[in-house]
Design an enzyme around this catalytic site. Structure first.
Site, mmCIF file in Angstrom:
data_model
loop_
_atom_site.group_PDB
_atom_site.id
_atom_site.type_symbol
_atom_site.label_atom_id
_atom_site.label_comp_id
_atom_site.label_asym_id
_atom_site.label_seq_id
_atom_site.Cartn_x
_atom_site.Cartn_y
_atom_site.Cartn_z
ATOM 1 N N GLU A 144 0.844 -1.333 0.046
ATOM 2 C CA GLU A 144 0.232 -0.176 -0.075
ATOM 3 C C GLU A 144 0.798 1.082 -0.012
ATOM 4 O O GLU A 144 1.795 1.390 0.655
ATOM 5 C CB GLU A 144 -0.844 -0.176 1.275
ATOM 6 C CG GLU A 144 -1.829 1.297 1.138
ATOM 7 C CD GLU A 144 -3.110 1.150 2.315
ATOM 8 O OE1 GLU A 144 -3.111 0.475 3.187
ATOM 9 O OE2 GLU A 144 -4.077 1.945 1.961
ATOM 10 N N GLU A 238 -12.568 2.085 3.003
ATOM 11 C CA GLU A 238 -12.074 2.524 4.284
ATOM 12 C C GLU A 238 -12.426 3.968 4.427
ATOM 13 O O GLU A 238 -11.771 4.858 4.093
ATOM 14 C CB GLU A 238 -10.434 2.486 3.992
ATOM 15 C CG GLU A 238 -9.613 2.643 5.275
ATOM 16 C CD GLU A 238 -8.339 2.555 5.210
ATOM 17 O OE1 GLU A 238 -7.713 1.499 5.735
ATOM 18 O OE2 GLU A 238 -7.504 3.187 4.453
HETATM 19 C C1 LER Z 1 -4.420 2.119 5.768
HETATM 20 O O1 LER Z 1 -4.900 1.486 4.703
HETATM 21 C C2 LER Z 1 -4.077 3.548 5.254
HETATM 22 O O2 LER Z 1 -4.621 3.899 4.229
HETATM 23 C C3 LER Z 1 -3.386 4.592 5.882
HETATM 24 O O3 LER Z 1 -4.023 5.749 5.994
HETATM 25 C C4 LER Z 1 -3.323 4.150 7.440
HETATM 26 O O4 LER Z 1 -2.707 5.002 8.282
HETATM 27 MN MN MN Z 2 -5.724 2.439 2.926
#
Ligand code: LER
Ligand code: MN
Length: 281
Positions: A144, A238
């Site tokens: 990520e 999210e």
């Molecule tokens: C986690 O998936 C994310 O996007 C981050 O912003 C966590 O701090």
């Molecule tokens: Mn994220």
């Protein structure tokens, strides 16, 4: 085939996971993404509850605190981070999640502590070792990127692709989070197209991290790009309340309205957009 939808349980702060699973089943989700805190869960019980509710455990959202930094110059911290990655991989296998998120540096570290080349090398080694361990358990990684206010390390998908390719791993790829991408990419849709088959996971949130439709991100073009690359991963939301300290807002209470409201708004809005795309790609 249509998209499969999931929701990051990390944002249901302070709630029993059973209640989170039930909410997602009620609003028509296919899966849950669990917070990467293996000690906080009874893996067998969570797996059973999800099965009973008719949803999958789709992924694990690892949490990279300062003590879990794969590219830190202190070898003891790197080893601690590596042990955490192995623990999350075991947790993913135990709950039946095919994918776990990995990040090469702690959230909130905004500058290198050693030469960038060294930190890059440690990150490649750490992701590779974690990926090899996860492969032995049948778990895939997804790397990520976060925006510049959360990390100096990987801000754009092209950087994640470079790091991923250097690991030589074949169990996984990279992910895009539209909240971060809105800040860092020239075009969210083009970044998705450029990443193509290496994109194995996404986090969707509007420009202000609210449910799609509550900010100014164009989800129509994002979904179109995902269809064009024949995206096979989960579309995972999210979402957080609008605040510089969203977890502080939740700790202060009064968040249950947001749990239900965002969960419903997100899937209703994006499924509506998806229906409008019928025929793309
Ligand atoms: C986690 O998936 C994310 O996007 C981050 O912003 C966590 O701090
Ligand atoms: Mn994220």
């Amino acid at each position: 085939m249509g998209f499969r939808y999931s929701y990051d349980q990390l944002v249901y702060y302070g709630e029993d996971v059973e209640d989170s699973i039930d909410r997602l089943a009620r609003f028509g989700y296919d899966a849950i993404e669990l917070a990467g805190e293996p000690d906080a869960f009874d893996a067998a019980a969570v797996r059973r509850r999800a099965e009973q509710a008719g949803i999958a455990v789709g992924s694990i959202c690892s949490i990279y605190t300062a003590e879990r930094d794969l590219s830190h110059p202190d070898g003891a911290i790197r080893e601690q981070a590596a042990a955490y990655v192995r623990q999350v991989a075991e947790f993913a296998a135990a709950v039946g999640a095919p994918t776990m998120i990995i990040a090469p540096a702690a959230v909130g570290r905004l500058a290198p502590l050693a030469a960038r080349e060294d930190e890059w090398k440690w990150a490649v080694e750490g992701v590779r070792a974690g990926g090899e361990y996860a492969a032995g358990l049948g778990v895939n990684l997804t790397l990520e990127c976060w925006n510049r206010y959360e990390t100096y390390f990987l801000n754009r998908l092209e950087q994640a692709v470079e790091l991923w390719n250097e690991t030589g791993l074949s169990n996984g790829g990279v992910m895009g989070d539209t909240f971060h991408m809105n800040i860092e990419e020239d075009s969210i849709a083009d970044a998705i197209r450029r990443t193509g088959p290496l994109l194995n996971h996404v986090h969707l949130a509007d420009s202000n991290r609210s449910a799609p439709g509550q900010g100014h991100t164009d989800f129509g073009e994002i979904l179109t790009a995902l269809k064009e690359i024949d995206y096979q991963g989960y579309v995972t939301f999210e979402l957080l309340p609008p605040s510089a300290d969203p977890f502080g807002v939740m700790r202060a209470g009064g968040h249950h309205d947001f749990f239900d409201r965002f969960t419903e708004q997100a899937i209703v809005r994006v499924k509506e957009l998806e229906r409008g795309l019928a025929g793309v790609a």
